[in-house]
Scaffold this active site. Structure first.
Site, PDB file in Angstrom:
ATOM      1  N   ASP A 185      -3.134 -31.275 -21.422  1.00 38.72           N
ATOM      2  CA  ASP A 185      -3.789 -32.004 -22.491  1.00 38.72           C
ATOM      3  C   ASP A 185      -5.260 -32.175 -22.111  1.00 38.72           C
ATOM      4  OD1 ASP A 185      -4.071 -33.839 -24.763  1.00 38.72           O
ATOM      5  OD2 ASP A 185      -1.903 -34.091 -24.564  1.00 38.72           O
TER       6      ASP A 185
ATOM      7  N   ASP B  90      -7.060 -32.744 -27.651  1.00 36.59           N
ATOM      8  CA  ASP B  90      -6.878 -33.987 -28.400  1.00 36.59           C
ATOM      9  C   ASP B  90      -8.000 -34.183 -29.428  1.00 36.59           C
ATOM     10  OD1 ASP B  90      -5.261 -36.496 -28.406  1.00 36.59           O
ATOM     11  OD2 ASP B  90      -7.197 -37.410 -27.998  1.00 36.59           O
TER      12      ASP B  90
ATOM     13  N   GLU C 111      -5.895 -30.229 -31.774  1.00 34.25           N
ATOM     14  CA  GLU C 111      -5.394 -31.221 -32.720  1.00 34.25           C
ATOM     15  C   GLU C 111      -6.532 -31.592 -33.671  1.00 34.25           C
ATOM     16  OE1 GLU C 111      -3.199 -35.582 -32.661  1.00 34.25           O
ATOM     17  OE2 GLU C 111      -5.018 -35.254 -31.499  1.00 34.25           O
TER      18      GLU C 111
ATOM     19  N   HIS D 174       4.622 -36.977 -29.675  1.00 32.88           N
ATOM     20  CA  HIS D 174       4.624 -38.341 -29.133  1.00 32.88           C
ATOM     21  C   HIS D 174       3.973 -39.346 -30.072  1.00 32.88           C
ATOM     22  CE1 HIS D 174       0.726 -36.682 -28.367  1.00 32.88           C
ATOM     23  NE2 HIS D 174       0.256 -37.882 -28.058  1.00 32.88           N
ATOM     24  N   ASP D 175       3.388 -38.894 -31.172  1.00 25.96           N
ATOM     25  CA  ASP D 175       2.744 -39.804 -32.126  1.00 25.96           C
ATOM     26  C   ASP D 175       3.553 -39.991 -33.403  1.00 25.96           C
ATOM     27  OD1 ASP D 175       0.489 -40.046 -30.464  1.00 25.96           O
ATOM     28  OD2 ASP D 175      -0.551 -38.376 -31.448  1.00 25.96           O
TER      29      ASP D 175
HETATM   30  O1  TEU Z   1      -3.780 -38.524 -31.630  1.00 24.14           O
HETATM   31  C1  TEU Z   1      -4.622 -38.493 -32.735  1.00 24.14           C
HETATM   32  C2  TEU Z   1      -4.224 -39.438 -33.798  1.00 24.14           C
HETATM   33  O2  TEU Z   1      -5.093 -40.103 -34.292  1.00 24.14           O
HETATM   34  C3  TEU Z   1      -2.870 -39.532 -34.345  1.00 24.14           C
HETATM   35  O3  TEU Z   1      -1.890 -38.792 -33.858  1.00 24.14           O
HETATM   36  C4  TEU Z   1      -2.485 -40.953 -34.433  1.00 24.14           C
HETATM   37  O4  TEU Z   1      -1.534 -41.323 -33.501  1.00 24.14           O
HETATM   38  C5  TEU Z   1      -1.961 -41.265 -35.782  1.00 24.14           C
HETATM   39  O5  TEU Z   1      -2.375 -40.371 -36.718  1.00 24.14           O
HETATM   40  C6  TEU Z   1      -2.463 -42.602 -36.178  1.00 24.14           C
HETATM   41  O6  TEU Z   1      -1.611 -43.158 -37.060  1.00 24.14           O
HETATM   42  C7  TEU Z   1      -4.241 -38.209 -30.387  1.00 24.14           C
HETATM   43  C8  TEU Z   1      -3.135 -38.419 -29.386  1.00 24.14           C
HETATM   44  O7  TEU Z   1      -2.102 -37.523 -29.671  1.00 24.14           O
HETATM   45  C9  TEU Z   1      -2.719 -39.850 -29.419  1.00 24.14           C
HETATM   46  O8  TEU Z   1      -1.614 -40.100 -28.615  1.00 24.14           O
HETATM   47  C10 TEU Z   1      -3.904 -40.667 -28.985  1.00 24.14           C
HETATM   48  O9  TEU Z   1      -3.611 -42.024 -29.110  1.00 24.14           O
HETATM   49  C11 TEU Z   1      -5.151 -40.358 -29.788  1.00 24.14           C
HETATM   50  O10 TEU Z   1      -5.364 -38.978 -29.996  1.00 24.14           O
HETATM   51  C12 TEU Z   1      -6.377 -40.858 -29.074  1.00 24.14           C
HETATM   52  O11 TEU Z   1      -6.602 -40.080 -27.940  1.00 24.14           O
END
Ligand code: TEU
Length: 572
Positions: free
Chosen positions: A99, A206, A260, A333-334
């Protein structure tokens, strides 16, 4: 002759290290835990692992707030452990994708600590601005613009040290780096080469489409910074530069790069993934994951409208065909667990988990499987605000409460949508703590681990796990899945998800009943050919398609009818 990059026929498995396997009993997963469980990953038949952050971090956002990019957080182990992981994975033919979190660092990173001093040469490494005068209070200031953070609330934090504000797209503990500063980019590129020199095989980047901010940081019409930032053309300059400065230094290796991208359109994704433009290999887009968001966003979940979901994925299939490349995912994971979100995790748990995985994997692109998805893990029955660990959930709860929304409503939508649903420990067996740890897990283990676990599914040919193994193997064996064209059928049907993949004289019909009631297929071509065709894969045991030579289209089913949550892919 052009050689095809390995990732076009690959399936990637995502490990969220905190929740995967704990080797030392502290209740938090670690790298040695992953090493102990490599057999499971290898047995799936996947080609690569994307490992969520293991770098030194205060863990405000579970490692997405990094304070040292070139060291491993003691919670997860040591650099020697990581080197061992790279070696052990390579020995099994698995690649490791790390990552890369470079839109922001932790506020504890030495770069940011130095940057807080206005006289420091690192001042411009972050985005500092004076406040705007507050018309209501002459002694006070307002943030420099109206941008809100992705995690809600203002995207600016006033730093008392210098009296200026800094930009943070996520929590205040995650200040955004200033990519317009060349020294920042060079530092990031050097760090990336350092990891590639250690043997890693690529990066998942990310929120990479947030790195380039628009000139002058103008107010956003709706106050949402994303509308201003995500389409900034500077992004493509930075990605192309990164390609030249980092990946081109290794002409003999083929890496995987996946960016992403929040709120990305297919047009933008084509620009970022067209091989001729030399930016990224693929992007993680969100359009299909957002189809059940209501007017208030993610924490306003609506029942799934299947038409919107299949239209979204079909649009991306068509727009990227022959130009860019799709990633395919329903979990990470989100995101809450998809079997609970869009399947039926009570009455048709096995059927709906396999249907959703099957439909996704039969699209074109590179599929990503998130840990636990391969056994059909479900959402956790979160009830009280204090059950959550995720910083995003805490902020959402606080803001919804401030807005005066009823507690019951807030807790109901958090239970459905919270990211913690994805983060409960991997369910290895039916023991206490699901075989995840010998201590006490940092986030509770789901009660259903008693029957929903890897050990229980290992030797069952009809388990979710066995189905995923067959799916993953198919991607290697069947050309039409990798290269075939895609055509959505019956777009307006509310329960039927159907499409055709075609390549040469191969024609694969995929039909899925996204409901708990039987579904009679439409008459005529191509559906009429279903029962006579050769079944490639199905999710009902009597039509599993793994019999030598292939079974008939669906023994046990009434002709022309799909059973509850039944999926079939048939050559017609
Ligand atoms: O995630 C980006 C992100 O904004 C989304 O996945 C978010 O969790 C969701 O849309 C909000 O409701 C990345 C990472 O995958 C995440 O775990 C981190 O928290 C974020 O960036 C910040 O680094």
């Amino acid at each position: 002759m052009s050689t095809e990059p390995w990732w076009r026929r690959a399936v990637v498995y995502q490990v969220y290290p905190r929740s995967f396997a704990d080797s030392d009993g502290d209740g938090i997963g670690d790298i040695r835990g992953i090493l102990q469980r490599l057999d499971h990953i290898a047995a799936l038949g996947v080609d690569a692992v994307w490992l969520s952050p293991v770098y030194v971090s205060p863990q405000v956002d579970n490692g997405y707030d990094i304070s040292d990019y070139q060291a491993i957080d003691p919670t997860f182990g040591t650099l020697a452990d990581l080197d061992e992981l790279i070696e052990a994975m390579h020995a099994r033919g698995l690649r490791l994708v790390m990552d890369l979190v470079v839109n922001h660092t932790s506020d504890q990173h030495p770069w940011f600590q130095e940057s807080r001093d206005p006289a420091s040469p690192r001042r411009d490494w972050y985005i500092w601005r004076p406040g705007r005068p507050d018309p209501d209070d002459p002694g006070a200031t307002l943030p420099p613009n109206n941008w809100s953070s992705v995690f809600l609330g203002s995207a600016w934090e006033l730093d008392p040290v210098s009296g200026e504000y800094y930009l943070h797209s996520f929590t205040p503990q995650q200040p955004d780096l200033n990519w317009a500063e060349p020294a920042v980019r060079q530092a990031v590129y050097a760090m990336m080469r350092w990891w590639l020199d250690r043997g890693v095989d690529g990066f998942r980047m990310d929120v990479i489409n947030l790195i380039s901010k628009p000139e002058g940081l103008p107010d956003a019409e709706q106050g949402n910074q994303l509308e201003m930032v995500v389409n900034d053309p500077g992004l493509h300059r930075y990605l192309a530069e990164m390609r030249r400065e980092v990946f081109d230094a290794y002409p003999d290796r083929t890496f995987l790069t996946v960016g992403e991208m929040l709120a990305v359109t297919p047009e933008q994704a084509v620009l970022a993934t067209d091989p001729a433009r030399r930016e990224l290999d693929m992007v993680f887009q969100f359009e299909h994951m957002d189809v059940d968001h209501g007017a208030l966003g993610k924490y306003d979940p609506q029942p799934l409208d299947l038409r919107a979901l299949k239209a979204s994925l079909a649009r991306w299939q068509e727009m990227l065909a022959g130009q860019g490349w799709n990633s395919l995912y329903l979990n990470n994971h989100d995101q809450p667990r998809v079997v609970s979100r869009w399947g039926d995790d009570v009455r048709y748990w096995r059927e709906s988990a396999t249907l959703l995985g099957g439909v996704l994997h039969l699209h074109q692109g590179t599929p990503f499987v998130y840990q636990g998805e391969e056994i059909g893990m479900t959402n956790y029955p979160f009830a009280r605000p204090e059950d959550y660990r995720d910083v995003e959930a805490a902020r959402a709860y606080e803001i919804a409460t401030m807005m005066g929304l009823p507690e019951e409503l807030i807790l109901g939508s958090m239970a459905r949508m919270s990211r913690d649903n994805a983060r409960t420990p991997m369910q290895w067996d039916g023991d206490a703590e699901a075989g995840f740890t010998t201590g006490r897990s940092w986030l509770p283990v789901h009660q259903n681990h008693l029957w929903l676990n890897v050990a229980a599914q290992q030797d069952d040919p009809h388990s979710v796990l066995s189905f995923y193994k067959r799916l993953i193997a198919l991607r290697k064996a069947e050309d039409v899945i990798t290269t075939g064209s895609f055509r959505l059928l019956e777009p307006d049907h509310e329960r039927l998800w159907a499409f055709v993949r075609e390549s040469g004289d191969q024609r694969l019909l995929v039909v899925a009943n996204v409901s708990g009631d039987p579904l009679r297929l439409p008459a005529g071509d191509p559906f009429a050919a279903l029962d006579g065709g050769r079944l490639l894969i199905g999710n009902y045991p009597d039509g599993a398609g793994d019999a030598p030579g292939g079974a008939e289209g669906g023994a046990g089913a009434e002709p022309g009818v799909l059973r509850p949550w039944e999926l079939r892919a048939v050559y017609v």
